[in-house]
Design an enzyme around this catalytic site. Structure first.
Site, short mmCIF file in Angstrom:
data_model
loop_
_atom_site.label_atom_id
_atom_site.label_comp_id
_atom_site.label_asym_id
_atom_site.label_seq_id
_atom_site.Cartn_x
_atom_site.Cartn_y
_atom_site.Cartn_z
N ASP A 1 0.83 -0.76 -0.35
CA ASP A 1 0.39 0.38 0.30
C ASP A 1 1.48 1.27 0.54
O ASP A 1 1.61 1.60 0.98
CB ASP A 1 -0.53 0.14 1.48
N HIS A 2 0.86 1.86 -1.00
CA HIS A 2 2.30 2.63 -1.02
C HIS A 2 1.43 4.30 -0.09
O HIS A 2 3.13 4.46 -0.34
CB HIS A 2 2.05 3.26 -3.08
N HIS B 1 -5.67 3.03 1.04
CA HIS B 1 -5.19 4.06 1.79
C HIS B 1 -5.34 4.76 2.66
O HIS B 1 -4.68 4.85 4.21
CB HIS B 1 -4.76 4.96 0.74
#
Ligand code: BG6
Length: 478
Positions: free
Chosen positions: A172-173, A235
């Site tokens: 999950d950047h 996010h």
């Protein structure tokens, strides 16, 4: 600090994410001296390319996505020497023997699945049956990790058939963003905030991720996803967890993830009246969502706002308001912790009192802002004024603060280091879907259409009402 030498295979090496993020990010780490010279990067994709052809693609990606000050010709040439390519058939047999022959022993082996989730199973199976991956190898998987609980469980089961959980790095950047990690530092390395980090002192929390881009170019993917699946389930959920979680006993991957999981499990179902969905209209010379999605009857949301409750001891009674949208007024992501009134005021509220707020700016202009009350200067009696104690990373940390590495750089290096703290565990992803599924099924079942909103605005009017009716207001998006 350099990581251990590695062989990193990027499936989908010619794809958009590889070009925009993974390859430029690896180059930047090489430039910064973090990627040991003995490391190698192997692009693997269907395209019929040779090493030279793939190096050209990498060089072009560096040209386009790495800032000028880091583009040093000699450095780029050295980086490209470490790059090779194998043309591979993910669902067939072609290319797997060559890939196996390219693997070296004595280095970390990592495999990045930058491909459609439908291919995860085939690739995992071939890596293990061909003896390309071993019990120490790591795999990195991109979102979307499923589109509901059932598909996420199926994906987890597919990967688990060939890899242990400690080998699986679900990206999950947002967790790789500096400011997001800073949430943990702020909370757990200071004594200042934690004692008041609870419902007793916090009126509400606002989490905003506003984007100016639309969905042009990725309409086909996005229309099946929408803001809830694309941004909230992953996010925004991660941001919420970092704000809401209990202090882990140690900064250790499973200790941190255990605490996040508890937050997700404590989320209440969200009532229909606490959700506002929006879809951007045409305007400013650009098409609306409908044109971009190419589905004239689309009911997919490009904006969502919702009020979320966490039913646990710390947060009962303090709502978390989340909102995210495309084509909004500004690109601005921030978390605002809005504190309650002091229990007793010795001043007249009419004299300018406003609530304390701790605002964490995730991007752009990363920093923190603590809004406090002081006396307005002057002889006019005790009038209060709110002022910011403002800290920008760039100002406070100089060059380091201004040159924040991209999320992917940090995360890929963590994979090589074998540190899973900033990656989602399988049970976390499943719990997030278990929460999201009934919400999505709810509006689908009711046949709800999203409300139109003007591009460049701060979202649909109903989203303002979501706050107003609770006597609160959103912070301005700027
Ligand atoms: C991605 C979403 O995961 O995150 C995109 O699929 C979104 O729709 C992007 O634009 C936002 O990331 P960032 O790093 O630009 O905030």
């Amino acid at each position: 600090i350099p990581v251990d030498a590695f062989d990193l295979v990027i499936f989908g090496g010619t794809g958009d994410l590889a070009k925009r993020k993974i390859l430029p990010g690896l180059y930047r780490r090489f430039w910064a001296g973090q990627m040991p010279a003995e490391s190698r990067i192997i692009g693997a994709a269907r395209a019929d390319l040779d090493d030279a052809g793939f190096r050209k693609l990498v060089a072009d990606a560096i040209d386009e996505f790495v800032s000028q000050d880091k583009r040093d010709e000699a450095m780029i040439a050295q980086f490209l020497e470490r790059i090779s390519y194998v043309s591979i058939d993910a669902t067939g047999t072609g290319g797997w023997d060559q890939l196996k022959a390219m693997m070296r022993s004595g280095v970390v082996r990592a495999f990045y699945f930058s491909v459609a989730p439908a291919l995860f199973g085939a690739i995992a199976e071939r890596l293990s049956s061909n003896g390309i991956a071993d019990s120490e190898s790591r795999i990195v998987v991109e979102k979307p990790f499923g589109r509901d609980l059932a598909s996420a469980q199926a994906l987890n089961a597919t990967l688990a058939a060939h890899f242990a959980e400690r080998q699986i790095y679900r990206i999950d950047h947002y967790l790789g963003k500096e400011t997001v990690q800073n949430l943990m530092a702020v909370r757990f390395a200071n004594i200042l905030f934690e004692p008041i980090w609870k419902a007793q002192y916090i009126d509400h929390v606002q989490i905003t991720v506003a984007e100016t881009v639309g969905v042009e170019g990725r309409g086909a993917y996005y229309d099946k996803s929408g803001a809830m699946r694309d941004m909230v389930q992953n996010h925004m959920m991660q941001l919420l967890c970092l704000i809401a979680m209990e202090p882990p006993y140690h900064f250790d991957p499973n200790a941190v993830r255990d605490e996040k999981l508890k937050v997700i499990r404590a989320l209440d179902p969200v009532a229909p009246q606490d959700i506002v969905r929006g879809q951007y209209l045409a305007g400013g010379g650009q098409g609306g969502y409908i044109e971009h999605s190419e589905n004239p009857a689309s009911r997919t949301e490009s904006y969502i706002a919702m009020k979320v409750h966490i039913s646990n001891w710390r947060w009962a009674g303090t709502p978390f308001y989340l909102r995210t949208g495309k084509r909004m007024r500004a690109r601005a992501s921030e978390i605002a912790i809005v504190f309650k009134e002091p229990p007793h005021s010795i001043f007249d509220h009419a004299s300018g009192w406003r609530e304390n707020q701790l605002v964490i700016r995730l991007q752009p202009n990363e920093g923190m802002n603590l809004m406090v009350m002081i006396k307005e200067p002057g002889p006019g009696g005790m009038r209060l004024v709110q002022v910011p104690l403002d800290m920008s990373f760039a100002d406070a940390l100089g060059e380091e603060g201004a040159d924040i590495p991209d999320a992917y750089e940090r995360l890929i290096m963590d994979v090589i280091r074998g540190n899973q703290t900033l990656f989602m565990r399988g049970d976390e992803v499943e719990a997030a879907w278990a929460w999201a599924d009934p919400i999505i099924e709810g509006w689908e079942g009711r046949g709800e259409k999203p409300q139109g909103y003007d591009p460049g605005s701060s979202g649909p009017d109903d989203a303002l009402m979501l706050m107003h009716r609770d006597g609160r207001r959103w912070r301005e998006i700027r």
